[in-house]
Scaffold this motif. Structure first.
Motif, short mmCIF file in Angstrom:
data_model
loop_
_atom_site.label_atom_id
_atom_site.label_comp_id
_atom_site.label_asym_id
_atom_site.label_seq_id
_atom_site.Cartn_x
_atom_site.Cartn_y
_atom_site.Cartn_z
N ALA A 158 0.79 -1.05 -0.16
CA ALA A 158 -0.10 -0.04 0.24
C ALA A 158 0.96 1.21 -0.02
CB ALA A 158 -0.96 -0.10 1.27
N GLN A 159 0.51 2.34 -0.75
CA GLN A 159 1.31 3.57 -0.98
C GLN A 159 0.56 4.78 -1.50
OE1 GLN A 159 0.21 1.20 -3.14
NE2 GLN A 159 0.83 1.58 -5.04
N SER A 160 1.26 5.61 -1.61
CA SER A 160 0.99 6.87 -2.50
C SER A 160 1.35 6.54 -3.83
CB SER A 160 1.51 8.11 -1.91
OG SER A 160 1.54 8.99 -3.17
N GLY A 161 0.65 6.97 -4.97
CA GLY A 161 0.93 6.74 -6.20
C GLY A 161 1.73 8.05 -6.71
N TYR A 162 2.27 8.94 -6.07
CA TYR A 162 2.92 10.13 -6.55
C TYR A 162 3.95 9.73 -7.49
CZ TYR A 162 4.90 14.84 -6.41
OH TYR A 162 5.25 16.19 -6.81
N TRP A 163 4.04 10.33 -8.64
CA TRP A 163 5.04 9.88 -9.68
C TRP A 163 6.47 10.55 -9.24
CZ3 TRP A 163 7.95 13.38 -12.72
CH2 TRP A 163 7.67 14.96 -12.50
N LYS A 164 6.60 11.59 -8.28
CA LYS A 164 7.90 11.81 -7.88
C LYS A 164 8.48 10.90 -6.78
CE LYS A 164 8.06 16.68 -9.51
NZ LYS A 164 8.03 18.25 -8.99
N GLY A 165 7.66 10.11 -6.33
CA GLY A 165 8.33 9.31 -5.30
C GLY A 165 9.12 8.06 -6.10
N PHE A 166 9.17 7.98 -7.26
CA PHE A 166 9.83 6.96 -8.02
C PHE A 166 11.49 7.66 -8.38
CE2 PHE A 166 5.39 5.80 -8.54
CZ PHE A 166 5.59 4.22 -8.66
N TRP B 30 14.55 7.63 -11.18
CA TRP B 30 14.76 7.77 -12.83
C TRP B 30 15.08 6.26 -13.02
CZ3 TRP B 30 12.49 11.50 -15.48
CH2 TRP B 30 12.40 12.63 -14.87
N PRO B 31 14.83 5.50 -14.02
CA PRO B 31 14.03 6.33 -15.24
C PRO B 31 12.56 6.15 -14.87
CG PRO B 31 14.80 4.17 -15.97
CD PRO B 31 15.38 4.64 -14.68
N ASP B 32 12.23 5.18 -13.94
CA ASP B 32 10.81 5.21 -13.55
C ASP B 32 9.89 6.49 -13.49
OD1 ASP B 32 11.22 2.36 -13.74
OD2 ASP B 32 11.54 2.00 -11.58
N ARG B 33 10.62 7.42 -13.00
CA ARG B 33 9.86 8.41 -12.71
C ARG B 33 9.33 9.21 -13.84
NH1 ARG B 33 12.39 13.38 -9.11
NH2 ARG B 33 12.22 11.77 -7.66
N GLY B 34 10.19 9.10 -15.04
CA GLY B 34 9.67 9.63 -16.41
C GLY B 34 8.57 8.84 -16.84
N ALA B 35 8.66 7.43 -16.67
CA ALA B 35 7.63 6.59 -17.32
C ALA B 35 6.44 6.88 -16.53
CB ALA B 35 7.97 5.24 -16.89
N SER C 225 11.25 -4.94 -1.27
CA SER C 225 12.38 -4.21 -2.12
C SER C 225 12.22 -4.37 -3.44
CB SER C 225 13.71 -4.77 -1.45
OG SER C 225 13.87 -6.27 -1.89
N ASP C 226 11.45 -5.29 -4.10
CA ASP C 226 11.35 -5.69 -5.37
C ASP C 226 10.09 -5.14 -5.97
OD1 ASP C 226 10.19 -7.83 -4.48
OD2 ASP C 226 10.72 -9.38 -6.09
N ASP C 227 9.58 -4.37 -5.42
CA ASP C 227 7.90 -4.06 -5.80
C ASP C 227 8.16 -2.59 -6.77
OD1 ASP C 227 5.48 -2.94 -6.05
OD2 ASP C 227 4.85 -3.64 -3.98
N ASP C 228 8.07 -2.91 -7.94
CA ASP C 228 8.01 -1.72 -8.75
C ASP C 228 7.02 -0.60 -8.79
OD1 ASP C 228 10.53 -2.95 -9.76
OD2 ASP C 228 9.51 -3.86 -11.65
N TYR C 229 6.03 -0.92 -7.93
CA TYR C 229 4.78 -0.03 -7.98
C TYR C 229 4.97 0.81 -6.76
CZ TYR C 229 2.54 -2.54 -11.56
OH TYR C 229 2.17 -3.40 -12.86
N VAL C 230 5.78 0.19 -5.53
CA VAL C 230 6.00 1.02 -4.15
C VAL C 230 7.37 1.51 -3.76
CG1 VAL C 230 5.28 0.68 -1.84
CG2 VAL C 230 3.91 -0.44 -3.70
N PRO C 231 7.61 2.62 -4.51
CA PRO C 231 9.04 3.01 -3.78
C PRO C 231 8.80 3.19 -2.46
CG PRO C 231 7.94 4.62 -5.31
CD PRO C 231 7.17 3.25 -5.65
N LEU C 232 9.93 3.21 -1.52
CA LEU C 232 10.02 3.35 -0.37
C LEU C 232 9.36 4.69 0.30
CD1 LEU C 232 10.12 1.62 2.14
CD2 LEU C 232 12.61 2.15 2.41
N PRO C 233 9.70 5.93 -0.45
CA PRO C 233 9.31 7.10 -0.09
C PRO C 233 7.78 7.11 -0.07
CG PRO C 233 10.88 7.42 -1.69
CD PRO C 233 10.67 6.07 -1.49
N ASN C 234 7.08 6.43 -1.28
CA ASN C 234 5.53 6.52 -1.25
C ASN C 234 5.09 5.50 -0.08
OD1 ASN C 234 6.00 8.25 -3.38
ND2 ASN C 234 4.99 6.82 -4.83
N ALA C 235 5.74 4.53 0.18
CA ALA C 235 5.13 3.66 1.16
C ALA C 235 5.04 4.61 2.79
CB ALA C 235 5.89 2.32 1.59
N ARG C 236 6.25 5.26 2.63
CA ARG C 236 6.47 6.08 3.98
C ARG C 236 5.31 7.00 4.01
NH1 ARG C 236 12.87 6.06 3.60
NH2 ARG C 236 13.38 4.26 4.87
#
Length: 307
Positions: free
Chosen positions: A132-140, A142-147, A218-229
């Protein structure tokens, strides 16, 4: 397993499944699904919980799985609808079925985002939030942030305008109603995520004082740690423990965003077993937020679950 229909708050009929244990249930467990993920995906986990004495209910949000009625072109739905009309009604239904039993909730991804944001009309004994997370794009990174920027600013508007929905073959699982995808895009472009449109969600989450376990990977491409936090930060009054798991440290090749619920990764279910048992026994003593556990701690928990 029994199939049933539950009326949403506005009368829309939702497809659901009820899993009954042998003997009297210890508690009820309600599973809120991830975006574009049909309830059948959670069947193995629901059956496992049944073997441990829990009555389990799963359901599909409108437009998904057993809650889909034909073409999604022109179908009216949004993430707000899913939360306020669908999830809220299913919580009420589950509680009304056996109000004397403790109600535990499992929220996967979007389901975890809304699990404690709904009006607190029904007491939640404990919440397990998975990916569970925020989906905010800047939490990813690069290059995932651009995607992510391209997805929300270009692809979703273009596809929903031309096709009238987002087809599942784009990699999201099930076909997704256009209104859901567009609102999801708006949220993911805002640092406040759903609080941009629903500040009341934050109020409810901040006031929740019950037990919460949050699992991220750690391998969840949808949930970068900043967005989980970010989501953890909304749970200011809750008794929270956050476990950020590395697959190799728990003897698995991968977990990702969906792997927790796969039968082949059932070794992880001991974490849910231990958490739910402790909540029902009144013995839940979490750390406030533990972003990472040591390998020995995780393996000890998993070994205990197998014993």
């Amino acid at each position: 397993m029994k199939t049933l229909t539950i009326e949403a708050m506005d009368g829309f009929e939702l497809g659901a499944r009820l899993y009954e244990p042998d003997g009297a249930p210890r508690a009820q467990v309600l599973i809120h699904a991830a975006t574009a993920t049909p309830q059948r995906y959670y069947q193995a986990f629901a059956e496992h919980l049944c073997t441990r004495g829990f009555r389990v209910l799963t359901y599909d949000f409108r437009g998904i799985g057993a809650s889909r009625r034909g073409s999604l072109r022109g179908f009216a739905a949004s993430m707000s609808t899913w939360a306020e009309q669908d999830a809220r009604a299913v919580v009420r239904h589950t509680h009304a079925r056996a109000p004397e039993l403790p109600l535990l909730v499992v929220g996967h991804s979007f389901g975890g985002q809304i699990a404690l944001a709904l009006p607190d009309e029904v007491p939640i004994a404990g919440a397990l939030m998975v990916g569970a997370q925020s989906g905010y794009w800047k939490g990813f990174e690069w290059p995932d942030r651009g995607a992510m920027w391209m997805l929300w600013n270009v692809m979703v508007p273009a596809v929903t305008s031309t096709m009238g929905y987002v087809p599942g073959w784009m990699g999201i699982g099930e076909d997704l109603p256009a209104g859901v995808a567009r609102q999801w895009a708006r949220w993911c472009l805002s640092p406040g995520y759903f609080l941009r449109e629903h500040p009341e969600y934050g109020v409810r989450m901040r006031s929740h004082g019950g037990p919460v376990m949050m699992l991220s990977f750690s391998d969840d491409d949808y949930v970068p740690l900043p967005n989980a936090r970010w989501l953890l930060d909304q749970l200011r009054s809750a008794r929270v423990e956050h476990r950020h798991l590395v697959p190799e440290e728990v003897g698995l090749d991968e977990i990702g965003h969906f792997g927790f619920f796969r039968r082949k990764n059932a070794i992880l279910w001991s974490l849910a077993n231990g958490y739910f048992d402790a909540v029902l026994d009144g013995a839940w003593k979490p750390t406030r937020v533990a972003d990472c556990l040591q390998e020995a701690d995780i393996m000890a928990d998993l070994h205990y679950g197998r014993a």
